[in-house]
Design a protein around this motif. Structure first.
Motif, PDB file in Angstrom:
ATOM      1  N   ILE A 157       0.822  -1.201   0.000  1.00 28.74           N
ATOM      2  CA  ILE A 157       0.000   0.000   0.000  1.00 28.74           C
ATOM      3  C   ILE A 157       0.859   1.255   0.000  1.00 28.74           C
ATOM      4  O   ILE A 157       0.571   2.228  -0.690  1.00 28.74           O
ATOM      5  N   ARG A 158       1.950   1.241   0.765  1.00 27.19           N
ATOM      6  CA  ARG A 158       2.765   2.445   0.896  1.00 27.19           C
ATOM      7  C   ARG A 158       3.970   2.444  -0.023  1.00 27.19           C
ATOM      8  O   ARG A 158       4.385   3.489  -0.515  1.00 27.19           O
ATOM      9  N   ALA A 159       4.576   1.300  -0.257  1.00 20.51           N
ATOM     10  CA  ALA A 159       5.841   1.259  -0.987  1.00 20.51           C
ATOM     11  C   ALA A 159       5.933  -0.021  -1.804  1.00 20.51           C
ATOM     12  O   ALA A 159       5.160  -0.964  -1.624  1.00 20.51           O
ATOM     13  N   THR A 160       6.894  -0.019  -2.719  1.00 26.53           N
ATOM     14  CA  THR A 160       7.211  -1.183  -3.536  1.00 26.53           C
ATOM     15  C   THR A 160       8.566  -1.734  -3.102  1.00 26.53           C
ATOM     16  O   THR A 160       9.518  -0.974  -2.917  1.00 26.53           O
ATOM     17  N   ILE A 161       8.634  -3.045  -2.951  1.00 26.34           N
ATOM     18  CA  ILE A 161       9.854  -3.709  -2.492  1.00 26.34           C
ATOM     19  C   ILE A 161      10.636  -4.181  -3.712  1.00 26.34           C
ATOM     20  O   ILE A 161      10.114  -4.933  -4.544  1.00 26.34           O
ATOM     21  N   LEU A 162      11.882  -3.730  -3.814  1.00 21.43           N
ATOM     22  CA  LEU A 162      12.760  -4.075  -4.929  1.00 21.43           C
ATOM     23  C   LEU A 162      13.942  -4.873  -4.393  1.00 21.43           C
ATOM     24  O   LEU A 162      14.559  -4.491  -3.393  1.00 21.43           O
ATOM     25  N   ARG A 163      14.237  -5.978  -5.050  1.00 18.51           N
ATOM     26  CA  ARG A 163      15.393  -6.805  -4.686  1.00 18.51           C
ATOM     27  C   ARG A 163      16.473  -6.627  -5.742  1.00 18.51           C
ATOM     28  O   ARG A 163      16.287  -6.978  -6.911  1.00 18.51           O
ATOM     29  N   THR A 164      17.603  -6.068  -5.340  1.00 20.39           N
ATOM     30  CA  THR A 164      18.677  -5.798  -6.293  1.00 20.39           C
ATOM     31  C   THR A 164      19.379  -7.090  -6.679  1.00 20.39           C
ATOM     32  O   THR A 164      19.194  -8.144  -6.052  1.00 20.39           O
ATOM     33  N   TYR A 165      20.215  -7.000  -7.714  1.00 16.66           N
ATOM     34  CA  TYR A 165      20.954  -8.172  -8.166  1.00 16.66           C
ATOM     35  C   TYR A 165      22.033  -8.581  -7.175  1.00 16.66           C
ATOM     36  O   TYR A 165      22.555  -9.697  -7.258  1.00 16.66           O
ATOM     37  N   ASP A 166      22.377  -7.689  -6.243  1.00 16.51           N
ATOM     38  CA  ASP A 166      23.335  -8.014  -5.187  1.00 16.51           C
ATOM     39  C   ASP A 166      22.641  -8.535  -3.937  1.00 16.51           C
ATOM     40  O   ASP A 166      23.237  -8.575  -2.865  1.00 16.51           O
ATOM     41  N   ASN A 167      21.337  -8.873  -4.067  1.00 19.76           N
ATOM     42  CA  ASN A 167      20.541  -9.425  -2.964  1.00 19.76           C
ATOM     43  C   ASN A 167      20.355  -8.409  -1.844  1.00 19.76           C
ATOM     44  O   ASN A 167      20.397  -8.745  -0.659  1.00 19.76           O
ATOM     45  N   LEU A 168      20.121  -7.155  -2.221  1.00 19.02           N
ATOM     46  CA  LEU A 168      19.780  -6.105  -1.267  1.00 19.02           C
ATOM     47  C   LEU A 168      18.323  -5.710  -1.472  1.00 19.02           C
ATOM     48  O   LEU A 168      17.808  -5.766  -2.580  1.00 19.02           O
ATOM     49  N   GLN A 169      17.683  -5.303  -0.389  1.00 21.31           N
ATOM     50  CA  GLN A 169      16.279  -4.898  -0.449  1.00 21.31           C
ATOM     51  C   GLN A 169      16.182  -3.380  -0.460  1.00 21.31           C
ATOM     52  O   GLN A 169      16.753  -2.712   0.388  1.00 21.31           O
ATOM     53  N   VAL A 170      15.446  -2.854  -1.440  1.00 18.94           N
ATOM     54  CA  VAL A 170      15.235  -1.418  -1.568  1.00 18.94           C
ATOM     55  C   VAL A 170      13.736  -1.150  -1.450  1.00 18.94           C
ATOM     56  O   VAL A 170      12.937  -1.750  -2.179  1.00 18.94           O
ATOM     57  N   VAL A 171      13.362  -0.261  -0.538  1.00 16.10           N
ATOM     58  CA  VAL A 171      11.964   0.115  -0.337  1.00 16.10           C
ATOM     59  C   VAL A 171      11.758   1.473  -1.004  1.00 16.10           C
ATOM     60  O   VAL A 171      12.344   2.471  -0.584  1.00 16.10           O
ATOM     61  N   ILE A 172      10.924   1.517  -2.040  1.00 14.50           N
ATOM     62  CA  ILE A 172      10.719   2.726  -2.827  1.00 14.50           C
ATOM     63  C   ILE A 172       9.282   3.198  -2.629  1.00 14.50           C
ATOM     64  O   ILE A 172       8.338   2.432  -2.864  1.00 14.50           O
ATOM     65  N   PRO A 173       9.064   4.435  -2.204  1.00 15.17           N
ATOM     66  CA  PRO A 173       7.691   4.946  -2.063  1.00 15.17           C
ATOM     67  C   PRO A 173       6.944   4.884  -3.393  1.00 15.17           C
ATOM     68  O   PRO A 173       7.498   5.130  -4.456  1.00 15.17           O
ATOM     69  N   ASN A 174       5.665   4.540  -3.314  1.00 10.02           N
ATOM     70  CA  ASN A 174       4.867   4.388  -4.533  1.00 10.02           C
ATOM     71  C   ASN A 174       4.734   5.696  -5.306  1.00 10.02           C
ATOM     72  O   ASN A 174       4.647   5.687  -6.535  1.00 10.02           O
ATOM     73  N   THR A 175       4.706   6.830  -4.587  1.00  7.41           N
ATOM     74  CA  THR A 175       4.602   8.115  -5.278  1.00  7.41           C
ATOM     75  C   THR A 175       5.792   8.331  -6.202  1.00  7.41           C
ATOM     76  O   THR A 175       5.649   8.841  -7.316  1.00  7.41           O
ATOM     77  N   GLN A 176       6.986   7.962  -5.759  1.00 11.81           N
ATOM     78  CA  GLN A 176       8.184   8.125  -6.584  1.00 11.81           C
ATOM     79  C   GLN A 176       8.103   7.268  -7.842  1.00 11.81           C
ATOM     80  O   GLN A 176       8.509   7.702  -8.924  1.00 11.81           O
ATOM     81  N   LEU A 177       7.564   6.066  -7.728  1.00 17.97           N
ATOM     82  CA  LEU A 177       7.449   5.193  -8.893  1.00 17.97           C
ATOM     83  C   LEU A 177       6.357   5.666  -9.845  1.00 17.97           C
ATOM     84  O   LEU A 177       6.499   5.563 -11.066  1.00 17.97           O
ATOM     85  N   PHE A 178       5.259   6.194  -9.294  1.00 24.33           N
ATOM     86  CA  PHE A 178       4.132   6.580 -10.144  1.00 24.33           C
ATOM     87  C   PHE A 178       4.394   7.880 -10.893  1.00 24.33           C
ATOM     88  O   PHE A 178       3.942   8.054 -12.029  1.00 24.33           O
ATOM     89  N   THR A 179       5.130   8.799 -10.265  1.00 23.63           N
ATOM     90  CA  THR A 179       5.379  10.092 -10.901  1.00 23.63           C
ATOM     91  C   THR A 179       6.746  10.178 -11.566  1.00 23.63           C
ATOM     92  O   THR A 179       6.980  11.099 -12.354  1.00 23.63           O
ATOM     93  N   GLY A 180       7.655   9.270 -11.257  1.00 27.34           N
ATOM     94  CA  GLY A 180       9.002   9.328 -11.807  1.00 27.34           C
ATOM     95  C   GLY A 180       9.166   8.401 -13.006  1.00 27.34           C
ATOM     96  O   GLY A 180       8.234   7.748 -13.475  1.00 27.34           O
ATOM     97  N   LYS A 181      10.400   8.365 -13.497  1.00 26.48           N
ATOM     98  CA  LYS A 181      10.739   7.542 -14.660  1.00 26.48           C
ATOM     99  C   LYS A 181      11.106   6.139 -14.205  1.00 26.48           C
ATOM    100  O   LYS A 181      11.927   5.952 -13.314  1.00 26.48           O
TER     101      LYS A 181
END
Length: 316
Positions: free
Chosen positions: A145-169
């Motif tokens: 609901i609040r953020a999208t969970i991204l798993r990098t190729y180095d096996n790190l977890q990145v939490v990105i706010p949904n607003t940044q994904l919806f309005t950004g590139k």
């Protein structure tokens, strides 16, 4: 002192009588709340079952929203049962004022909530896609609901706010079934370009990790300082990062071996340096300085300044 104690005892007894009198209402309110809890759970399961075939995460989101709304309604009904003096109108007016205050206090959270819902509805990317946003790249593991969970190729977890994904590139690397890769290979100026292209095409035709439809391409893209650069382009399927790296590893290794086996040079960058004798009398004089022409190596060519002066002195 005794009077104060008596007053306190009377108040405690009054509270006790009120609690006993309200006990049936409390039990009824608990029963009602239990019914609403069952309805909320059933609504959540039903929504998840309906949306499960299309987008499981979207079903979970709407299921949670529906469940929370039903539970909130059950709490309001229970409050009106326990406190008969509280009317639904007063509760809704209180919710209206409180909703405005909550909206200002949790504006960012509500924005991310709305962005998350829009992402799940429009689906610019899905769970399992590999995306690039900002300086983060990886596989989408969850859209909350609040953020999208991204798993990098180095096996790190990145939490990105949904607003940044919806309005950004956002670049979705797995949006399509095939993907094109490219790499520039430099050959010597003395090598035949047609032969080099033929060797590269023959090499790529025998590789199983790349697609032959669309066919690979070899294009001249630059006449560089030390080499003629050929851009090798090929397609892979599926377009995931591991497949891209494995394909590039095989293509570069085979192309290098094939070019060298056919006598085609892969030149290193070269530089030509002209040492100037810093002891000459004309050093520093931009009119007479020979611009790096070595002393004692034949007659120095005229400098550009001399050429300009000679042209100015010519009769018009």
């Amino acid at each position: 002192m005794a009077a104060n104690v008596n007053v306190a005892l009377e108040r405690v007894q009054s509270i006790g009588r009120d609690v006993v009198a309200a006990l049936p209402n409390v039990l009824i309110a608990l029963a009602v709340l239990l019914v609403f809890w069952g309805l909320a759970r059933g609504a959540r399961n039903l929504i998840q079952r309906v949306w499960g075939s299309r987008e499981g995460n979207l079903g979970r989101l709407f299921g949670r929203l529906a469940s929370g709304s039903i539970l909130l309604l059950g709490v309001l009904v229970g409050v009106t049962i326990i406190f008969p003096s509280v009317t639904p109108a007063s509760l809704f007016s209180l919710l209206g004022v409180g909703g405005v205050a909550i909206g200002f206090a949790f504006r960012d959270i509500l924005q991310n909530l709305l962005a998350g819902i829009l992402i799940l509805i429009t689906r610019p990317f899905r769970i399992g896609d590999q995306i690039v946003t900002g300086d983060s790249e990886g596989t989408v593991e969850d859209i909350q609901i609040r953020a999208t969970i991204l798993r990098t190729y180095d096996n790190l977890q990145v939490v990105i706010p949904n607003t940044q994904l919806f309005t950004g590139k956002v670049t979705v690397k797995t949006a399509y079934e095939v993907r094109r890769l490219q790499y520039d290979v430099g050959i010597g100026y003395g090598d035949d370009i047609g032969t080099a292209k033929q060797v590269i095409h023959g090499t790529l035709a025998g590789l199983k990790q790349i697609r032959q439809d669309p066919a690979p391409e070899v294009l001249v893209v630059d006449l560089a300082e030390s080499s003629v650069n050929l851009r090798v382009r090929w397609w892979i399927d599926p377009p995931r990062r591991k497949d891209a790296l494995d394909s590039q590893d095989e293509v570069l290794q085979r192309v290098k071996e094939a070019l060298l086996a056919h006598g085609i040079d892969l030149p290193y960058p070269t530089r030509q340096i002209l040492w100037h004798d810093q002891t000459e009398e004309a050093d520093g004089d931009r009119v007479r300085q020979r611009e790096g022409w070595p002393a004692g190596k034949g007659e120095a060519p005229p400098s550009r300044w001399q050429v300009v002066r000679e042209r100015e002195q010519e009769p018009s």
